[in-house]
Enzyme design. Structure first.
Site, mmCIF file in Angstrom:
data_model
loop_
_atom_site.group_PDB
_atom_site.id
_atom_site.type_symbol
_atom_site.label_atom_id
_atom_site.label_comp_id
_atom_site.label_asym_id
_atom_site.label_seq_id
_atom_site.Cartn_x
_atom_site.Cartn_y
_atom_site.Cartn_z
ATOM 1 N N LYS A 108 -11.464 -5.203 -6.835
ATOM 2 C CA LYS A 108 -12.342 -4.096 -7.221
ATOM 3 C C LYS A 108 -11.543 -2.854 -7.587
ATOM 4 O O LYS A 108 -12.077 -1.920 -8.158
ATOM 5 C CB LYS A 108 -13.348 -3.785 -6.115
ATOM 6 N N LYS B 215 -5.284 -11.605 -8.759
ATOM 7 C CA LYS B 215 -6.500 -11.757 -7.963
ATOM 8 C C LYS B 215 -7.628 -10.898 -8.525
ATOM 9 O O LYS B 215 -7.371 -9.822 -9.036
ATOM 10 C CB LYS B 215 -6.234 -11.268 -6.529
ATOM 11 N N LYS C 98 0.826 -1.214 0.000
ATOM 12 C CA LYS C 98 0.000 0.000 0.000
ATOM 13 C C LYS C 98 0.859 1.262 0.000
ATOM 14 O O LYS C 98 0.428 2.301 -0.502
ATOM 15 C CB LYS C 98 -0.967 -0.008 1.189
#
Ligand code: TRP
Length: 334
Positions: free
Chosen positions: A202, A199, A117
């Site tokens: 969204k 993966k 992140k």
């Protein structure tokens, strides 16, 4: 005297970021629903975790409500389980602070999610992003949780929660139950339809790569039709056939079929037929969930009643744990 045996406690959380998609359902929600049979379950929409990356306030509020309603639509029972919104139980933030003081800097720096992140949000590497797993430990430890159903990607955070609990118990006695991860065996990882090496996510800019739980029928079918597979033509579950394997896992879940059954069903037929069948089954599967979801979203009073009562029950339990913790570390009683 009547002896009540304690049912085991299962705890898990989901972020209210954007749409809930099929991978969330297959990898998490579906298992949460099943666990309600055997465990006393706590399920949490982790809005406080969500603000570790910048959020538009209106979107966050709407996404939180939508995630809650989707949870209920998928089968989380808000009476049987304690289903609530994280910020409604202030002990989460309180315990996170205390646990921050018992978590070495170095352990947090090793977290792969933090490292990832920090790269994707390089303009906003804030302290909350760094201590994110401590808040997660607080979530879990407040409720005396035995098991935590999580995906592979959360194993490291769970391991850290366990370390924090053990360290704290080592100083103050048995305050926290040390939780176990609960990794489901069946199809936990659903991959992107556009790139089966990644993966399903969204945050993927390509909307064809994922199926939103709210996608209309024709969108679902279109997305499966264009799903990336391989240059062979045999529908079988095999190493190297990531795209087909992924579709077989999805089809297996929504149609309730084993790989053998699927292989037999499509023997001698091409990928086109198979993709069409997967698309239609997924659409059929989503239809009643979507109906339930829209009904809940239209009945605001009902759904609000659910999260309010969930919040109340969560507060009662977490405040009790928090009082014990404050007492243990040496705070004067309120
Ligand atoms: N970090 C988890 C995720 O991104 C969400 C989460 C927050 C969670 N608190 C939790 C999961 C407690 C399990 C238990 O998926």
């Amino acid at each position: 005297m009547e002896q009540t045996t304690r049912r085991k406690i299962s705890y898990s959380g989901i972020q209210p970021s954007g749409v809930i998609h099929l991978a969330n359902y297959i990898g998490a929600l579906r298992n949460w629903v099943a666990l309600q049979e055997e465990y006393d379950c706590f399920y949490c929409i982790v809005d406080m975790h969500a603000i570790t990356v910048r959020q538009d306030p209106r979107d966050l509020r709407e996404n939180t409500i939508a995630a809650y309603a989707m949870g209920v639509a998928c089968g989380i029972d808000p009476v049987k389980s304690i289903f609530y919104i994280q910020s409604h139980a202030p002990a989460h933030g309180e315990l996170a602070w205390v646990l921050n003081c018992y978590t070495p800097f170095g352990e947090l720096g090793r977290m792969t999610q933090f490292k990832e992140k920090s790269e994707t949000h390089a303009d906003n590497i804030n302290a909350g992003l760094f201590t994110y797993p401590v808040l997660q430990a607080a979530d879990i430890l407040l409720y005396d949780s035995d098991v935590v159903p999580v995906g592979e990607d959360q194993k490291q955070h769970l391991e850290l929660s366990r370390n924090i609990a053990v360290r704290f118990n080592g100083i103050y006695g048995d305050v926290f139950r040390v939780p176990e991860p609960f990794i489901s065996k069946s199809g936990a990882r659903i991959m992107s339809l556009a790139d089966p090496a990644k993966k399903m996510s969204k945050s993927d800019p390509n909307p064809r790569s994922y199926i939103s739980m709210l996608d209309p029928r024709d969108t679902v079918i279109k997305k499966f039709k264009s799903a990336v597979t391989d240059s062979e033509s045999e529908v079988c579950f095999r190493e190297g056939k990531d795209g087909i394997n992924n579709l077989m896992i999805i089809y297996g879940v929504v149609a309730g079929k084993t790989n053998n059954e699927i292989e037999r069903e499509f023997a001698g037929r091409g990928y086109g037929d198979f993709k069409m069948a997967v698309g239609e089954s997924v659409a059929d599967f989503l239809s009643p969930i979507q109906e339930k979801y829209h009904g809940l979203m239209a009945d605001r009073a009902y759904i609000e009643g659910c999260w309010k009562s969930g919040g109340e029950r969560a507060r009662a339990i977490s405040n009790r744990t928090m009082a014990t913790v404050l007492e243990k570390v040496g705070m004067v009683r309120r």
